[in-house]
Design a protein around this motif. Structure first.
Motif, PDB file in Angstrom:
ATOM      1  N   LEU A 352       0.826  -1.202   0.000  1.00 15.17           N
ATOM      2  CA  LEU A 352       0.000   0.000   0.000  1.00 15.17           C
ATOM      3  C   LEU A 352       0.866   1.260   0.000  1.00 15.17           C
ATOM      4  CD1 LEU A 352      -2.747   1.382   0.193  1.00 15.17           C
ATOM      5  CD2 LEU A 352      -2.596   1.179   2.686  1.00 15.17           C
ATOM      6  N   CYS A 353       1.904   1.268   0.814  1.00 13.08           N
ATOM      7  CA  CYS A 353       2.793   2.441   0.872  1.00 13.08           C
ATOM      8  C   CYS A 353       3.504   2.651  -0.459  1.00 13.08           C
ATOM      9  CB  CYS A 353       3.799   2.281   2.002  1.00 13.08           C
ATOM     10  SG  CYS A 353       3.046   2.347   3.659  1.00 13.08           S
ATOM     11  N   ARG A 354       3.845   1.550  -1.139  1.00 11.43           N
ATOM     12  CA  ARG A 354       4.444   1.679  -2.477  1.00 11.43           C
ATOM     13  C   ARG A 354       3.436   2.266  -3.460  1.00 11.43           C
ATOM     14  NH1 ARG A 354       6.674  -4.253  -2.518  1.00 11.43           N
ATOM     15  NH2 ARG A 354       8.641  -4.046  -1.407  1.00 11.43           N
ATOM     16  N   LEU A 355       2.217   1.762  -3.426  1.00 15.50           N
ATOM     17  CA  LEU A 355       1.182   2.249  -4.339  1.00 15.50           C
ATOM     18  C   LEU A 355       0.887   3.727  -4.107  1.00 15.50           C
ATOM     19  CD1 LEU A 355      -1.274  -0.783  -4.243  1.00 15.50           C
ATOM     20  CD2 LEU A 355       0.098  -0.035  -6.197  1.00 15.50           C
ATOM     21  N   LEU A 356       1.095   4.199  -2.889  1.00 21.02           N
ATOM     22  CA  LEU A 356       0.872   5.611  -2.560  1.00 21.02           C
ATOM     23  C   LEU A 356       2.125   6.450  -2.780  1.00 21.02           C
ATOM     24  CD1 LEU A 356      -1.254   5.119   0.673  1.00 21.02           C
ATOM     25  CD2 LEU A 356      -2.063   5.890  -1.558  1.00 21.02           C
ATOM     26  N   ASP A 357       3.159   5.850  -3.367  1.00 20.26           N
ATOM     27  CA  ASP A 357       4.371   6.562  -3.806  1.00 20.26           C
ATOM     28  C   ASP A 357       5.119   7.243  -2.666  1.00 20.26           C
ATOM     29  OD1 ASP A 357       3.658   6.106  -6.617  1.00 20.26           O
ATOM     30  OD2 ASP A 357       2.092   7.589  -6.255  1.00 20.26           O
ATOM     31  N   GLY A 358       4.865   6.855  -1.420  1.00 24.95           N
ATOM     32  CA  GLY A 358       5.549   7.508  -0.310  1.00 24.95           C
ATOM     33  C   GLY A 358       5.134   8.958  -0.124  1.00 24.95           C
ATOM     34  N   ASN A 359       3.982   9.352  -0.691  1.00 21.30           N
ATOM     35  CA  ASN A 359       3.505  10.728  -0.570  1.00 21.30           C
ATOM     36  C   ASN A 359       2.869  10.918   0.811  1.00 21.30           C
ATOM     37  OD1 ASN A 359       1.195  12.791  -0.741  1.00 21.30           O
ATOM     38  ND2 ASN A 359       2.322  13.212  -2.617  1.00 21.30           N
ATOM     39  N   LEU A 373     -12.000   0.335   5.717  1.00 18.25           N
ATOM     40  CA  LEU A 373     -11.732  -0.564   4.595  1.00 18.25           C
ATOM     41  C   LEU A 373     -10.660  -1.603   4.881  1.00 18.25           C
ATOM     42  CD1 LEU A 373     -11.769   1.987   1.615  1.00 18.25           C
ATOM     43  CD2 LEU A 373     -13.493   0.274   2.150  1.00 18.25           C
ATOM     44  N   GLY A 374      -9.805  -1.337   5.862  1.00 16.37           N
ATOM     45  CA  GLY A 374      -8.686  -2.228   6.106  1.00 16.37           C
ATOM     46  C   GLY A 374      -7.594  -2.033   5.071  1.00 16.37           C
ATOM     47  N   VAL A 375      -6.401  -2.516   5.377  1.00 20.21           N
ATOM     48  CA  VAL A 375      -5.272  -2.350   4.464  1.00 20.21           C
ATOM     49  C   VAL A 375      -5.510  -3.121   3.168  1.00 20.21           C
ATOM     50  CG1 VAL A 375      -2.799  -2.722   4.135  1.00 20.21           C
ATOM     51  CG2 VAL A 375      -3.656  -1.961   6.359  1.00 20.21           C
ATOM     52  N   LYS A 376      -6.018  -4.357   3.269  1.00 20.65           N
ATOM     53  CA  LYS A 376      -6.263  -5.156   2.065  1.00 20.65           C
ATOM     54  C   LYS A 376      -7.305  -4.491   1.173  1.00 20.65           C
ATOM     55  CE  LYS A 376      -4.958  -9.706   3.882  1.00 20.65           C
ATOM     56  NZ  LYS A 376      -5.405 -11.091   4.137  1.00 20.65           N
ATOM     57  N   GLY A 377      -8.316  -3.916   1.788  1.00 22.99           N
ATOM     58  CA  GLY A 377      -9.345  -3.239   1.008  1.00 22.99           C
ATOM     59  C   GLY A 377      -8.800  -2.034   0.258  1.00 22.99           C
ATOM     60  N   LEU A 378      -7.867  -1.314   0.875  1.00 21.83           N
ATOM     61  CA  LEU A 378      -7.248  -0.171   0.215  1.00 21.83           C
ATOM     62  C   LEU A 378      -6.383  -0.619  -0.959  1.00 21.83           C
ATOM     63  CD1 LEU A 378      -6.292   1.967   3.338  1.00 21.83           C
ATOM     64  CD2 LEU A 378      -7.841   2.659   1.510  1.00 21.83           C
ATOM     65  N   VAL A 379      -5.620  -1.687  -0.772  1.00 22.30           N
ATOM     66  CA  VAL A 379      -4.771  -2.197  -1.852  1.00 22.30           C
ATOM     67  C   VAL A 379      -5.636  -2.663  -3.022  1.00 22.30           C
ATOM     68  CG1 VAL A 379      -3.143  -4.016  -2.511  1.00 22.30           C
ATOM     69  CG2 VAL A 379      -2.882  -2.851  -0.316  1.00 22.30           C
ATOM     70  N   ALA A 380      -6.758  -3.302  -2.718  1.00 18.52           N
ATOM     71  CA  ALA A 380      -7.631  -3.819  -3.773  1.00 18.52           C
ATOM     72  C   ALA A 380      -8.243  -2.699  -4.606  1.00 18.52           C
ATOM     73  CB  ALA A 380      -8.734  -4.680  -3.160  1.00 18.52           C
ATOM     74  N   ARG A 381      -8.334  -1.505  -4.038  1.00 17.26           N
ATOM     75  CA  ARG A 381      -8.946  -0.389  -4.749  1.00 17.26           C
ATOM     76  C   ARG A 381      -7.906   0.627  -5.200  1.00 17.26           C
ATOM     77  NH1 ARG A 381     -14.130   1.882  -1.787  1.00 17.26           N
ATOM     78  NH2 ARG A 381     -14.283   2.842  -3.854  1.00 17.26           N
ATOM     79  N   ALA A 382      -6.730   0.127  -5.535  1.00 20.39           N
ATOM     80  CA  ALA A 382      -5.616   1.006  -5.899  1.00 20.39           C
ATOM     81  C   ALA A 382      -5.949   1.897  -7.088  1.00 20.39           C
ATOM     82  CB  ALA A 382      -4.366   0.172  -6.197  1.00 20.39           C
ATOM     83  N   ASP A 383      -6.751   1.394  -8.036  1.00 13.03           N
ATOM     84  CA  ASP A 383      -7.082   2.193  -9.223  1.00 13.03           C
ATOM     85  C   ASP A 383      -8.004   3.358  -8.892  1.00 13.03           C
ATOM     86  OD1 ASP A 383      -5.537   0.663 -10.870  1.00 13.03           O
ATOM     87  OD2 ASP A 383      -7.177  -0.654 -11.517  1.00 13.03           O
ATOM     88  N   ASP A 384      -8.620   3.345  -7.721  1.00 10.20           N
ATOM     89  CA  ASP A 384      -9.554   4.407  -7.343  1.00 10.20           C
ATOM     90  C   ASP A 384      -8.980   5.320  -6.276  1.00 10.20           C
ATOM     91  OD1 ASP A 384     -11.496   3.294  -9.021  1.00 10.20           O
ATOM     92  OD2 ASP A 384     -12.120   1.888  -7.468  1.00 10.20           O
ATOM     93  N   PHE A 385      -7.654   5.374  -6.158  1.00  8.31           N
ATOM     94  CA  PHE A 385      -7.039   6.122  -5.075  1.00  8.31           C
ATOM     95  C   PHE A 385      -7.471   7.585  -5.042  1.00  8.31           C
ATOM     96  CE2 PHE A 385      -3.179   3.249  -4.187  1.00  8.31           C
ATOM     97  CZ  PHE A 385      -3.813   2.749  -3.057  1.00  8.31           C
ATOM     98  N   ALA A 386      -7.458   8.241  -6.207  1.00  9.46           N
ATOM     99  CA  ALA A 386      -7.762   9.673  -6.221  1.00  9.46           C
ATOM    100  C   ALA A 386      -9.148   9.943  -5.643  1.00  9.46           C
ATOM    101  CB  ALA A 386      -7.664  10.218  -7.638  1.00  9.46           C
ATOM    102  N   GLU A 387     -10.110   9.104  -6.011  1.00  8.57           N
ATOM    103  CA  GLU A 387     -11.472   9.268  -5.498  1.00  8.57           C
ATOM    104  C   GLU A 387     -11.568   8.767  -4.065  1.00  8.57           C
ATOM    105  OE1 GLU A 387     -15.084  10.819  -5.826  1.00  8.57           O
ATOM    106  OE2 GLU A 387     -13.809  10.629  -7.603  1.00  8.57           O
TER     107      GLU A 387
END
Length: 603
Positions: A352-359, A373-387
């Protein structure tokens, strides 16, 4: 030697500083016309310091001046200095009159106007037709305290140390980085570290709530207390503000922190150059999403927080050695009743931290969502991060309240061509070069007369500007020009692509690019591509196959992409095939189902 303008100050009929009037001959100190009770020793100290205004007066000299025939302890001097400061309100509401210069003595730092000098007045603005009252006005140096931080700063010790060192050698340093990377946090931490190094302190000029180029002067004037006293004009011209700024800063030694410059970049660049010319004792630390490009500027590009490499750390303790993971875990723990980082969740947290680019902003916003959502739920929705990361602190400024708002701010500052290039490049998943950028961006625009021209030079120019504005990252570790979008930025750009109705055109261009890229890799690798080359191809090819296999894609193209990838993995040459005719195609795509030139942007 005493400063010429301050000689025999004790014989002046009246001296003005702040809201005070000093009458040396009458031995009176007036606060807005009211006499103050001040002991004789404290009054003698004030006269001596005012007579040497702007200079450091040693302790021994002060003792001899105030107690010429008596031997006293230094504690007496400190006691009377403290009493004098208390009467003046020194330190309250940012007011500064007497500073202690460690190891040397004391200095009177407030600007002084003699009764024989004309008052600095505010002239009426002929454009606005504002009217002044009869009372004249003068400018007052009234600095404001820096804001205090409520949470600890994580992972920025090296940057703070580097920038602090730079400011000892350079008078203009700009912290540049993407939205949410922590530029303001680092700047304020540097200011906190250096506040004792500047006799007249550190002053924050926050431009976040200003929108007009002319507001830059007003923001600076407000930050250092250059304002007309009661009875002044309702409107103050830029010329008068600049006069007040010059009068206030020219003899001072201070640090200006100018925060959030990107939307007023031209005006800030001009102002910083002007201030540095008229005020040799002033240094400037600016924050912006792009460099000011001002004379003598030194740019420090602020990197994201550190994240582990391709392999997950062996233990939670090892993971917390990385500042990005440490920040996420600490904020998630504050918002959740569960322990976020365990041996079982280690891989998901690191991913998750990698997907968030360390921002830092993205990490903090994601930490808020862990409880729901939990950590797994956040990783699963990586394509919807901005929203997904659209809610932050209620009290934060709009641009820092969510990742969406932060990126929307940057996007709104782009020219039309830059917005087009930014949106269309969002279909790319991995690194790309100039040729790839041109192939993706130009697709579907040649027949669109309403669009701006998108020739090679305009696309390259837009790409370079997106790099300078921290929206696209250039990989400086390789000799050739290689670029990429960060995951969080890509998600926002994809949102804009869909919003503008360009998604299918860009996705189709990307699928064709993926096919050509596999053909080029196969030909260049003498039919034996390396594992590294295949790994670089994988994200874009997988995304292209996924889209081509969808209801909006093209089945024949999906088959050809899959076959080509299978050939590469099996070390067989990829055979060139006719580009398939799509089952659904926008009108502007029809003329593009032909070979494209391979000479664009050698990169």
């Amino acid at each position: 030697m005493n400063a010429p303008t301050m000689r025999n100050a004790s014989h002046q009929p009246e001296l003005f500083f702040g809201r005070f009037c000093l009458r040396p001959v009458e031995r009176l100190l007036l606060d807005e016309g009211e006499p103050l009770a001040l002991g004789s020793r404290a009054f003698d100290l004030l006269l001596t310091l005012v007579d040497r205004s702007g200079q450091v007066v040693g302790r021994d000299e002060l003792l001899k001046s105030v107690w010429p025939t008596t031997v006293v302890e230094e504690t007496s001097l400190r006691f009377h200095i403290s009493a004098l400061r208390k009467v003046l309100g020194d330190g309250r509401n940012g007011a500064r009159y007497i500073t202690n210069v460690a190891g040397r003595g004391y200095s009177f730092v407030a600007p002084i106007r003699h009764s024989t000098e004309p008052l600095q007045t505010v002239k009426p603005d002929p454009v606005k037709g504002s009217k002044c009252t009869a009372r004249e006005t003068r400018y007052v140096f009234a600095p404001r305290p820096l804001p205090s931080r409520l949470t600890p700063v994580v992972g920025r010790d090296d940057s703070v140390a580097t920038i602090s060192s730079l400011l000892s050698q350079r008078r203009l340093v700009t912290i540049v980085g993407s939205g949410g990377v922590g530029k303001t946090t680092v700047a304020l931490e540097v200011a906190k570290r250096l506040v004792e190094s500047y006799a007249d302190g550190v002053h924050l000029v926050d431009l976040s709530d200003f929108s007009d180029q002319a507001d830059v002067h007003r923001a600076l004037a407000d930050a250092i207390g250059v304002e007309a006293n009661a009875g002044s004009c309702a409107g103050t011209s830029i010329h008068d503000l600049w006069s007040g700024i010059c009068m206030t800063l020219h003899s001072r030694r201070l640090l200006l922190v100018i925060d959030n410059c990107e939307h007023l970049i031209d005006a800030v660049a001009r102002l910083t150059e002007s201030v540095l010319r008229v005020a040799p004792g002033v240094s400037i630390l600016a924050t912006s999403r792009e460099a000011l490009d001002a004379e003598s500027e030194w740019v420090h590009r602020l990197p994201p927080l550190s994240i582990s490499g391709t392999d997950a750390p062996a233990s939670p303790a090892a993971a917390l050695m990385f500042s990005g993971i440490q920040l996420f875990v600490s904020r998630a723990d504050a918002h959740s009743n569960e322990i976020v980082l365990t041996q079982d969740t280690l891989r998901e947290v690191v991913e998750l931290c990698r997907l968030l680019d360390g921002n830092p902003l993205a990490l903090e916003l994601a930490a808020i969502r862990v409880s729901s959502l939990g950590v797994k739920g956040l990783v699963a929705r990586a394509d919807d991060f901005a929203e997904l990361l659209s809610r932050g602190r209620r009290t934060a400024h709009r641009r820092h309240s969510s990742l969406m708002e932060s990126l929307e701010w940057s996007y709104g500052l782009l020219a039309e061509t830059e917005q087009i290039v930014f949106r269309r490049l969002s279909v790319l998943r991995g690194d790309f070069d100039l040729r790839c950028a041109f192939e993706i961006v130009r697709f579907g625009f040649e027949e669109n007369l309403d669009s701006p021209p998108l020739d090679e030079s305009s696309v390259v120019d837009a790409l370079m500007k997106l790099v300078t504005k921290s929206l696209i990252v250039r990989d400086a570790s390789v000799a050739s020009a290689s670029y990429r979008l960060q995951n969080t930025t890509r998600g926002f750009a994809r949102h804009k692509l869909v919003e503008c109705g360009e998604s299918r055109t860009a996705q189709y261009a990307h699928a064709l690019y993926a096919m050509r890229r596999m053909e080029r890799v196969s030909a260049a690798s003498a039919k034996d591509p390396t594992q590294a080359e295949l790994k670089r191809l994988q994200p874009d090819v997988s995304a292209a196959i996924e889209w081509a296999s969808s209801a909006d894609g093209n089945t024949a193209l999906a088959i050809d992409l899959s076959d080509a990838l299978e050939c590469l993995n099996a070390r067989r040459p990829v055979e060139r095939r006719p580009i398939p005719q799509p089952t659904k195609v926008a009108p502007e795509e029809a003329d593009y189902l032909r070979p494209w030139p391979a000479t664009v942007g050698a990169g």
